[in-house]
Motif scaffolding. Structure first.
Motif: not given
Length: 290
Positions: A5-7, A23-25, A198-201
């Protein structure tokens, strides 16, 4: 451990040791729903009227007499933050009452208000890991007690046309993350919401289906009419358990999609939940394929 979640979440979402974070990028992390193609930003900007509760008493917004928000549909949470039984759809309780939290226009103290749960975000330490047959999965690192909020299933809110276009463009081996939420307001009116992470979640996109799940999805309103797809514990969950919910809903009558004799097997994916009451195939919404 790395936080995917990058904080952005109050509580980190960890990745299992050994998994490649690259793989999560491709997923832009968002903590809650955002406008997607076919939806208007005004749907998110038009907010509800707030309550006038100003007491420092943490139970003020837990009273139907004292709080306008709670008074509309009844008490949603106990003083411990757990969802009340009246808000959970079951075989016995087919018509659960809506959940409406206090919002940005309310005068109550947000830190102490007992009617603010989902909006406070993820509180449970979780870890994304690789399953044997289901791709990624999500397990809890904490003990979760029954009826506690766990996380949202958040992503882009789409129009029906966009949701159908995305679904029909999927290849057989592609993962389908689009969630179709149907809320039956009256006998003749149904509110349908399409959410695609899918792309934003958020972390919810990694939770797998189970025919015997430990989570249940409840639509929750906070600031506006756009529902938060909140996942609550159906039972006590132990640390290390995989989190799961039923993609079809608690009492969804379309359970016949699990019938192996159906003509639409080409649209189905095999269910690997391994529960004793497994239906054999993952549920799916036929309206996006018609």
């Amino acid at each position: 451990m790395e936080d995917i979640s990058a904080g952005l979440e109050r509580t980190p979402v960890y990745i299992e040791t050994g998994l490649n974070s690259e793989g999560f990028a491709g997923v832009l992390y968002c903590t809650s729903n955002i406008p997607g193609p076919g939806t208007s930003a005004s749907d998110f900007n038009e907010t509800f009227e707030g309550c006038n509760c100003q007491s420092e008493n943490t139970l003020t917004c837990g009273s139907t007499q004292a709080c306008k928000c709670v008074g509309r549909f009844g008490i949603s949470y106990g003083s411990d933050g757990k969802l009340t039984h009246e808000k959970i759809e079951t075989e016995e309780n087919k018509f659960s009452k809506p959940v409406l939290e206090c919002n940005i226009n309310c005068q109550c103290l947000s830190i102490k208000c007992s009617n603010r749960v989902v909006q406070r975000g993820l509180q449970t330490k979780c870890q994304v890991y690789k399953t044997k047959y289901k791709g990624y999965g999500l397990k809890t690192l904490d003990y979760i007690s029954k009826h506690s909020f766990v996380c949202e299933y958040a992503g882009e809110v789409l129009s029906f046309a966009e949701a159908k276009q995305r679904t029909c463009s999927l290849k057989p081996d592609d993962m389908n993350y689009i969630m179709v939420l149907r809320e039956h307001v009256t006998d003749s009116k149904t509110i349908v919401t399409y959410i695609d992470p899918t792309l934003r979640g958020n972390v919810g996109r990694y939770i797998n289906h189970s025919c015997d799940p430990n989570l249940v999805m409840i639509p929750v309103r906070v600031n506006n009419q756009i529902p938060h797809l909140a996942l609550f514990a159906q039972r006590d969950i132990q640390p290390g358990e995989e989190l799961s919910y039923d993609y079809s809903g608690v009492s969804n009558t379309s359970r016949k999609v699990g019938n192996k004799d159906s003509d639409n097997l080409s649209l189905r994916k095999v269910c690997h939940c391994a529960s004793k009451n497994c239906y054999g195939y993952l549920p799916y919404d036929t309206s996006l394929f018609e």
